[in-house]
Motif scaffolding. Sequence first.
Motif, PDB file in Angstrom:
ATOM      1  N   THR A   3      29.093 -14.804 -16.301  1.00 27.83           N
ATOM      2  CA  THR A   3      28.717 -13.386 -16.267  1.00 27.83           C
ATOM      3  C   THR A   3      27.682 -13.174 -15.182  1.00 27.83           C
ATOM      4  O   THR A   3      26.952 -14.081 -14.795  1.00 27.83           O
ATOM      5  N   THR A   4      27.625 -11.944 -14.712  1.00 30.32           N
ATOM      6  CA  THR A   4      26.651 -11.594 -13.691  1.00 30.32           C
ATOM      7  C   THR A   4      25.280 -11.444 -14.326  1.00 30.32           C
ATOM      8  O   THR A   4      25.143 -10.780 -15.362  1.00 30.32           O
ATOM      9  N   ALA A   5      24.263 -12.061 -13.729  1.00 31.16           N
ATOM     10  CA  ALA A   5      22.914 -11.955 -14.281  1.00 31.16           C
ATOM     11  C   ALA A   5      22.435 -10.513 -14.169  1.00 31.16           C
ATOM     12  O   ALA A   5      22.725  -9.817 -13.192  1.00 31.16           O
ATOM     13  N   PRO A   6      21.709 -10.034 -15.185  1.00 32.21           N
ATOM     14  CA  PRO A   6      21.215  -8.660 -15.114  1.00 32.21           C
ATOM     15  C   PRO A   6      20.198  -8.500 -13.995  1.00 32.21           C
ATOM     16  O   PRO A   6      19.477  -9.433 -13.654  1.00 32.21           O
ATOM     17  N   THR A   7      20.173  -7.322 -13.435  1.00 33.17           N
ATOM     18  CA  THR A   7      19.194  -7.038 -12.398  1.00 33.17           C
ATOM     19  C   THR A   7      17.802  -6.980 -13.001  1.00 33.17           C
ATOM     20  O   THR A   7      17.599  -6.394 -14.062  1.00 33.17           O
ATOM     21  N   ALA A   8      16.836  -7.599 -12.318  1.00 34.95           N
ATOM     22  CA  ALA A   8      15.470  -7.597 -12.836  1.00 34.95           C
ATOM     23  C   ALA A   8      14.902  -6.187 -12.827  1.00 34.95           C
ATOM     24  O   ALA A   8      15.231  -5.362 -11.971  1.00 34.95           O
ATOM     25  N   ALA A   9      14.042  -5.912 -13.809  1.00 33.28           N
ATOM     26  CA  ALA A   9      13.388  -4.605 -13.868  1.00 33.28           C
ATOM     27  C   ALA A   9      12.450  -4.457 -12.681  1.00 33.28           C
ATOM     28  O   ALA A   9      11.836  -5.430 -12.239  1.00 33.28           O
ATOM     29  N   PRO A  10      12.332  -3.256 -12.146  1.00 34.43           N
ATOM     30  CA  PRO A  10      11.434  -3.057 -11.006  1.00 34.43           C
ATOM     31  C   PRO A  10      10.003  -3.430 -11.371  1.00 34.43           C
ATOM     32  O   PRO A  10       9.531  -3.147 -12.472  1.00 34.43           O
ATOM     33  N   THR A  11       9.313  -4.071 -10.431  1.00 35.50           N
ATOM     34  CA  THR A  11       7.933  -4.449 -10.665  1.00 35.50           C
ATOM     35  C   THR A  11       7.011  -3.266 -10.465  1.00 35.50           C
ATOM     36  O   THR A  11       7.297  -2.352  -9.687  1.00 35.50           O
ATOM     37  N   ALA A  12       5.866  -3.286 -11.143  1.00 43.22           N
ATOM     38  CA  ALA A  12       4.880  -2.211 -10.995  1.00 43.22           C
ATOM     39  C   ALA A  12       4.009  -2.431  -9.775  1.00 43.22           C
ATOM     40  O   ALA A  12       3.245  -1.538  -9.395  1.00 43.22           O
ATOM     41  N   ALA A  13       4.100  -3.620  -9.151  1.00 44.39           N
ATOM     42  CA  ALA A  13       3.209  -3.941  -8.040  1.00 44.39           C
ATOM     43  C   ALA A  13       3.309  -2.958  -6.880  1.00 44.39           C
ATOM     44  O   ALA A  13       2.277  -2.518  -6.362  1.00 44.39           O
ATOM     45  N   PRO A  14       4.516  -2.584  -6.402  1.00 48.83           N
ATOM     46  CA  PRO A  14       4.557  -1.626  -5.297  1.00 48.83           C
ATOM     47  C   PRO A  14       3.907  -0.282  -5.624  1.00 48.83           C
ATOM     48  O   PRO A  14       3.270   0.329  -4.762  1.00 48.83           O
ATOM     49  N   THR A  15       4.067   0.193  -6.842  1.00 49.60           N
ATOM     50  CA  THR A  15       3.433   1.451  -7.222  1.00 49.60           C
ATOM     51  C   THR A  15       1.915   1.323  -7.158  1.00 49.60           C
ATOM     52  O   THR A  15       1.213   2.208  -6.653  1.00 49.60           O
ATOM     53  N   ALA A  16       1.393   0.192  -7.641  1.00 49.80           N
ATOM     54  CA  ALA A  16      -0.049  -0.043  -7.571  1.00 49.80           C
ATOM     55  C   ALA A  16      -0.512  -0.156  -6.125  1.00 49.80           C
ATOM     56  O   ALA A  16      -1.590   0.336  -5.759  1.00 49.80           O
ATOM     57  N   THR A  17       0.297  -0.792  -5.291  1.00 50.92           N
ATOM     58  CA  THR A  17      -0.050  -0.903  -3.868  1.00 50.92           C
ATOM     59  C   THR A  17      -0.097   0.462  -3.209  1.00 50.92           C
ATOM     60  O   THR A  17      -1.012   0.769  -2.436  1.00 50.92           O
ATOM     61  N   ALA A  18       0.896   1.307  -3.499  1.00 45.39           N
ATOM     62  CA  ALA A  18       0.917   2.650  -2.918  1.00 45.39           C
ATOM     63  C   ALA A  18      -0.340   3.418  -3.280  1.00 45.39           C
ATOM     64  O   ALA A  18      -0.950   4.090  -2.439  1.00 45.39           O
ATOM     65  N   ARG A  19      -0.755   3.306  -4.514  1.00 49.03           N
ATOM     66  CA  ARG A  19      -1.969   4.008  -4.940  1.00 49.03           C
ATOM     67  C   ARG A  19      -3.209   3.421  -4.277  1.00 49.03           C
ATOM     68  O   ARG A  19      -4.128   4.150  -3.896  1.00 49.03           O
ATOM     69  N   ALA A  20      -3.239   2.114  -4.138  1.00 52.29           N
ATOM     70  CA  ALA A  20      -4.396   1.474  -3.503  1.00 52.29           C
ATOM     71  C   ALA A  20      -4.523   1.892  -2.045  1.00 52.29           C
ATOM     72  O   ALA A  20      -5.633   2.014  -1.514  1.00 52.29           O
ATOM     73  N   LEU A  21      -3.399   2.111  -1.380  1.00 53.11           N
ATOM     74  CA  LEU A  21      -3.433   2.488   0.027  1.00 53.11           C
ATOM     75  C   LEU A  21      -4.028   3.874   0.249  1.00 53.11           C
ATOM     76  O   LEU A  21      -4.482   4.189   1.351  1.00 53.11           O
ATOM     77  N   VAL A  22      -4.004   4.712  -0.787  1.00 51.92           N
ATOM     78  CA  VAL A  22      -4.592   6.049  -0.669  1.00 51.92           C
ATOM     79  C   VAL A  22      -5.775   6.190  -1.619  1.00 51.92           C
ATOM     80  O   VAL A  22      -6.029   7.255  -2.181  1.00 51.92           O
ATOM     81  N   ALA A  23      -6.537   5.098  -1.771  1.00 46.85           N
ATOM     82  CA  ALA A  23      -7.751   5.145  -2.593  1.00 46.85           C
ATOM     83  C   ALA A  23      -8.727   6.149  -1.989  1.00 46.85           C
ATOM     84  O   ALA A  23      -8.734   6.379  -0.774  1.00 46.85           O
ATOM     85  N   PRO A  24      -9.566   6.775  -2.801  1.00 49.26           N
ATOM     86  CA  PRO A  24     -10.519   7.774  -2.290  1.00 49.26           C
ATOM     87  C   PRO A  24     -11.353   7.239  -1.132  1.00 49.26           C
ATOM     88  O   PRO A  24     -11.865   6.119  -1.184  1.00 49.26           O
ATOM     89  N   GLY A  25     -11.440   8.031  -0.061  1.00 45.63           N
ATOM     90  CA  GLY A  25     -12.250   7.669   1.092  1.00 45.63           C
ATOM     91  C   GLY A  25     -11.611   6.697   2.048  1.00 45.63           C
ATOM     92  O   GLY A  25     -12.218   6.320   3.053  1.00 45.63           O
ATOM     93  N   LYS A  26     -10.352   6.296   1.770  1.00 47.61           N
ATOM     94  CA  LYS A  26      -9.704   5.283   2.595  1.00 47.61           C
ATOM     95  C   LYS A  26      -8.350   5.764   3.120  1.00 47.61           C
ATOM     96  O   LYS A  26      -7.754   6.698   2.597  1.00 47.61           O
ATOM     97  N   GLY A  27      -7.878   5.076   4.166  1.00 47.22           N
ATOM     98  CA  GLY A  27      -6.576   5.352   4.734  1.00 47.22           C
ATOM     99  C   GLY A  27      -6.112   4.181   5.560  1.00 47.22           C
ATOM    100  O   GLY A  27      -6.670   3.070   5.465  1.00 47.22           O
ATOM    101  N   LEU A  28      -5.105   4.407   6.398  1.00 49.73           N
ATOM    102  CA  LEU A  28      -4.463   3.326   7.140  1.00 49.73           C
ATOM    103  C   LEU A  28      -4.862   3.328   8.608  1.00 49.73           C
ATOM    104  O   LEU A  28      -5.032   4.383   9.220  1.00 49.73           O
TER     105      LEU A  28
END
Length: 354
Positions: A3-28
């Motif tokens: 059988t085909t292995a189930p697809t892994a659930a999406p990780t929360a890490a990218p969402t946390a990274t996106a938020r960290a990149l726009v932390a107050p007072g900061k940018g790219l």
Amino acid sequence: MPTTAPTAAPTAAPTATARALVAPGKGLLAIDESQPTMTKRLARIGVESTGATRLALRELLLTTPGLEEHVSGVILYDETIRQRTSSGALVPELLAGAGIVPGIKVDRGTVPLAGSPGELVTQGLDGLRERFAEYAALGARFAKWRAVLRIDATLPTPACVSANAHALARYAALAQEAGLVPVVEPEVLMDGAHSLERCAEVTAQVLREVYAELARQHVTLEATLLKPNMVLPGTLSPETGTIEDHVVAERTVAVLRDTVPASVPGIVFLSGGQSPQEATARLDALNRLPAPQPWQLSFSYGRALQAPVLDAWRGEPANVAAAQAVLAERARLTGAARRGRYDRASEPAAPVAG
């Protein structure tokens, strides 16, 4: 029967990274110039573009004391993400050690769009899944892809808007598949004689198509950032130089509120053809608007942060400390604008235009 292995659930890490990149007072900080672009930048200050000089400039930028106070992430170029600094550390290791998130530009520039004279489409989707795997192994945690759209009385055409939106969405889906945060950059260029209202009309048209395509490609918006242009008249427009910063801010946010879903955590504006002072003042005006916005309003600046540094450095090792002081001050002012606390009177006495 296998059988085909189930697809892994999406990780929360990218969402946390996106938020960290726009932390107050900061940018790219964007230091993702291609080698031809970097050659032009260095030629302006009389420095030959070689692997060594490009690394020297980028190491100067990345080792600026206190940079992490105002810069959350840095967008790197393919050459740079593979280089080692004078300390022996790979550039992504250097950044991660300072608490700054490494990112990578993955598009391969623009080519003429067939059937649409004067218009461009961004290339680089071929082999991108494999390149993402390599960049993730090198330490990248977010990526950037830039589309370029020109304005005149008839441009951009629907074909150009559609082609670039589709490429942005396919890139974003591949980035998330690899666990990276996609920064989506549909840049409506300042070049031309168009009005503020024409820029607003085109920017809205482009953003609507981009978010429709992102939905079609099943991109999770909570783990993305948008890198748009501000709504500005063209460089040859009679309006240029006459519109106040608060008007730019109000018109820009009006377009964004009509087109960008609230689930996007942050909007990191590009500086485009603006001077460092203009880009900072307009970011400040955006963050001073009285109504709360559903997304963080931040920055992803290249020339607006680097141009004064290049003029202070000029390729001389003896000028590194002075150039880093210029960057530290420029980053401080931009970080203040990110909070709506920028004071134009605190600018250096003789600022250098970008």
